[in-house]
Design a protein around this motif. Structure first.
Motif, PDB file in Angstrom:
ATOM      1  N   THR A 114       0.844  -1.186   0.000  1.00  0.00           N
ATOM      2  CA  THR A 114       0.000   0.000   0.000  1.00  0.00           C
ATOM      3  C   THR A 114       0.885   1.245   0.000  1.00  0.00           C
ATOM      4  N   GLY A 115       0.556   2.180  -0.866  1.00  0.00           N
ATOM      5  CA  GLY A 115       1.386   3.370  -0.979  1.00  0.00           C
ATOM      6  C   GLY A 115       2.557   3.201  -1.924  1.00  0.00           C
ATOM      7  N   SER A 116       2.538   2.148  -2.731  1.00  0.00           N
ATOM      8  CA  SER A 116       3.674   1.898  -3.623  1.00  0.00           C
ATOM      9  C   SER A 116       3.853   3.021  -4.639  1.00  0.00           C
ATOM     10  N   HIS A 117       2.764   3.719  -4.992  1.00  0.00           N
ATOM     11  CA  HIS A 117       2.882   4.843  -5.929  1.00  0.00           C
ATOM     12  C   HIS A 117       3.840   5.904  -5.392  1.00  0.00           C
ATOM     13  N   LEU A 118       3.830   6.106  -4.084  1.00  0.00           N
ATOM     14  CA  LEU A 118       4.684   7.113  -3.456  1.00  0.00           C
ATOM     15  C   LEU A 118       6.149   6.682  -3.501  1.00  0.00           C
ATOM     16  N   LEU A 119       6.406   5.425  -3.186  1.00  0.00           N
ATOM     17  CA  LEU A 119       7.765   4.903  -3.230  1.00  0.00           C
ATOM     18  C   LEU A 119       8.297   4.894  -4.666  1.00  0.00           C
ATOM     19  N   ASN A 120       7.451   4.508  -5.618  1.00  0.00           N
ATOM     20  CA  ASN A 120       7.863   4.522  -7.030  1.00  0.00           C
ATOM     21  C   ASN A 120       8.262   5.924  -7.468  1.00  0.00           C
ATOM     22  N   ALA A 121       7.480   6.918  -7.043  1.00  0.00           N
ATOM     23  CA  ALA A 121       7.775   8.305  -7.419  1.00  0.00           C
ATOM     24  C   ALA A 121       9.146   8.723  -6.884  1.00  0.00           C
ATOM     25  N   LEU A 122       9.478   8.296  -5.688  1.00  0.00           N
ATOM     26  CA  LEU A 122      10.794   8.608  -5.120  1.00  0.00           C
ATOM     27  C   LEU A 122      11.903   7.924  -5.917  1.00  0.00           C
ATOM     28  N   LEU A 123      11.769   6.629  -6.145  1.00  0.00           N
ATOM     29  CA  LEU A 123      12.830   5.879  -6.826  1.00  0.00           C
ATOM     30  C   LEU A 123      13.100   6.440  -8.228  1.00  0.00           C
ATOM     31  N   LYS A 124      12.055   6.853  -8.925  1.00  0.00           N
ATOM     32  CA  LYS A 124      12.222   7.412 -10.274  1.00  0.00           C
ATOM     33  C   LYS A 124      13.041   8.704 -10.260  1.00  0.00           C
ATOM     34  N   ARG A 125      13.031   9.406  -9.131  1.00  0.00           N
ATOM     35  CA  ARG A 125      13.723  10.695  -9.050  1.00  0.00           C
ATOM     36  C   ARG A 125      15.162  10.578  -8.548  1.00  0.00           C
ATOM     37  N   LEU A 126      15.575   9.391  -8.131  1.00  0.00           N
ATOM     38  CA  LEU A 126      16.946   9.231  -7.646  1.00  0.00           C
ATOM     39  C   LEU A 126      17.922   9.238  -8.822  1.00  0.00           C
ATOM     40  N   PRO A 127      19.171   9.654  -8.584  1.00  0.00           N
ATOM     41  CA  PRO A 127      20.157   9.704  -9.672  1.00  0.00           C
ATOM     42  C   PRO A 127      20.380   8.329 -10.312  1.00  0.00           C
ATOM     43  N   LYS A 128      20.392   8.308 -11.647  1.00  0.00           N
ATOM     44  CA  LYS A 128      20.684   7.096 -12.406  1.00  0.00           C
ATOM     45  C   LYS A 128      19.788   5.923 -11.987  1.00  0.00           C
ATOM     46  N   MET A 129      18.504   6.210 -11.793  1.00  0.00           N
ATOM     47  CA  MET A 129      17.537   5.189 -11.392  1.00  0.00           C
ATOM     48  C   MET A 129      16.299   5.329 -12.256  1.00  0.00           C
ATOM     49  N   MET A 130      15.764   4.205 -12.713  1.00  0.00           N
ATOM     50  CA  MET A 130      14.549   4.254 -13.515  1.00  0.00           C
ATOM     51  C   MET A 130      13.726   2.982 -13.311  1.00  0.00           C
ATOM     52  N   PHE A 131      12.441   3.095 -13.556  1.00  0.00           N
ATOM     53  CA  PHE A 131      11.541   1.956 -13.454  1.00  0.00           C
ATOM     54  C   PHE A 131      11.748   1.037 -14.649  1.00  0.00           C
ATOM     55  N   SER A 132      11.821  -0.255 -14.392  1.00  0.00           N
ATOM     56  CA  SER A 132      12.034  -1.245 -15.455  1.00  0.00           C
ATOM     57  C   SER A 132      10.773  -1.508 -16.263  1.00  0.00           C
ATOM     58  N   GLY A 133       9.623  -1.078 -15.743  1.00  0.00           N
ATOM     59  CA  GLY A 133       8.355  -1.398 -16.387  1.00  0.00           C
ATOM     60  C   GLY A 133       7.813  -2.752 -15.979  1.00  0.00           C
ATOM     61  N   VAL A 134       8.501  -3.411 -15.029  1.00  0.00           N
ATOM     62  CA  VAL A 134       8.142  -4.773 -14.623  1.00  0.00           C
ATOM     63  C   VAL A 134       7.486  -4.769 -13.244  1.00  0.00           C
ATOM     64  N   HIS A 135       6.350  -5.440 -13.146  1.00  0.00           N
ATOM     65  CA  HIS A 135       5.695  -5.692 -11.853  1.00  0.00           C
ATOM     66  C   HIS A 135       5.433  -7.185 -11.764  1.00  0.00           C
ATOM     67  N   PHE A 136       5.884  -7.807 -10.680  1.00  0.00           N
ATOM     68  CA  PHE A 136       5.715  -9.241 -10.498  1.00  0.00           C
ATOM     69  C   PHE A 136       4.773  -9.550  -9.340  1.00  0.00           C
ATOM     70  N   SER A 137       4.087 -10.670  -9.461  1.00  0.00           N
ATOM     71  CA  SER A 137       3.335 -11.255  -8.352  1.00  0.00           C
ATOM     72  C   SER A 137       3.524 -12.774  -8.436  1.00  0.00           C
ATOM     73  N   PRO A 138       3.241 -13.495  -7.371  1.00  0.00           N
ATOM     74  CA  PRO A 138       3.429 -14.955  -7.402  1.00  0.00           C
ATOM     75  C   PRO A 138       2.679 -15.646  -8.537  1.00  0.00           C
ATOM     76  N   ASP A 139       1.536 -15.093  -8.948  1.00  0.00           N
ATOM     77  CA  ASP A 139       0.754 -15.725 -10.017  1.00  0.00           C
ATOM     78  C   ASP A 139       1.468 -15.680 -11.368  1.00  0.00           C
ATOM     79  N   ASP A 140       2.486 -14.842 -11.484  1.00  0.00           N
ATOM     80  CA  ASP A 140       3.237 -14.753 -12.736  1.00  0.00           C
ATOM     81  C   ASP A 140       4.219 -15.911 -12.912  1.00  0.00           C
ATOM     82  N   PHE A 141       4.505 -16.645 -11.832  1.00  0.00           N
ATOM     83  CA  PHE A 141       5.524 -17.692 -11.876  1.00  0.00           C
ATOM     84  C   PHE A 141       5.031 -18.923 -11.124  1.00  0.00           C
TER      85      PHE A 141
END
Length: 202
Positions: A1-28
């Protein structure tokens, strides 16, 4: 819960970007993920080789998101691939309120029909998010909140894992403090190898 907030932070860190990948156990999974199997085994058998191959494609400086219960083998794979994990926590009372509104308003979740058509009041929705319910003609069931929390809480002691509290990260706009927010931003940045000073955090 609140992952949107954490994602927004990580995207703004130097030399950091979202991979576009989201995993859940049902994917594997190696077996069908029917509710009967889930109840009988706790969860379906995980395709660890497939997960490891998928994680190995993530580049240094990229992050992924995941909603995944704590599992010893998962921690081993993440450690072997030198991942850093962030476990985001939020007060369970706020979590159930957020969850009930999300399920009601998001057509993307399997709970949407139940929360928008079967459950008639916010009180019923919040109660369902706390107590859970079995599968029925309206769709898949959901474990009680206490069971769901038990599946995730071991992340607090997992290797290479930073415990991030939503209440610290949210800042004054969400009822927290600027000082706690800046401290948490700097802690997350250090944890993922992108340290920043307080001015940059601000």
């Amino acid at each position: 819960t609140g992952s949107h907030l954490l994602n927004a932070l990580l995207k703004r860190l130097p030399k950091m970007m979202f991979s576009g990948v989201h995993f859940s156990p049902d994917d594997f999974v190696l077996l069908p993920t029917t509710e009967a199997i889930r109840l009988a085994r706790g969860r379906s058998e995980t395709d660890w080789d497939g997960l490891k191959k998928a994680l190995a494609r993530i580049q240094n400086g990229q992050f992924i998101t995941a909603h995944w219960p704590s599992m010893a083998r998962l921690h081993e794979v993440l450690e072997e691939l030198e991942f850093r994990s962030i476990f985001l926590l939020r007060d369970p009372r706020d979590t159930v309120v957020s969850h009930s509104f999300f399920a009601k308003n998001s057509a993307a979740t399997y709970l949407h029909y139940r929360y928008s058509n079967v459950l008639k009041t916010d009180e019923e929705r919040i109660t369902a998010s706390i107590t859970g319910f079995p599968s029925d003609e309206h769709g898949r069931g959901q474990y009680p909140l206490s069971r769901r929390l038990q599946l995730y809480l071991p992340w607090m002691d997992a290797p290479n894992t930073h415990v991030c509290r939503f209440e610290a990260l949210v800042g004054e706009a969400g009822g927290g403090t600027s000082r706690a927010q800046l401290d948490e931003i700097m802690s997350v940045a250090r944890h993922v190898g992108r340290p920043i000073d307080r001015e940059k955090a601000a």
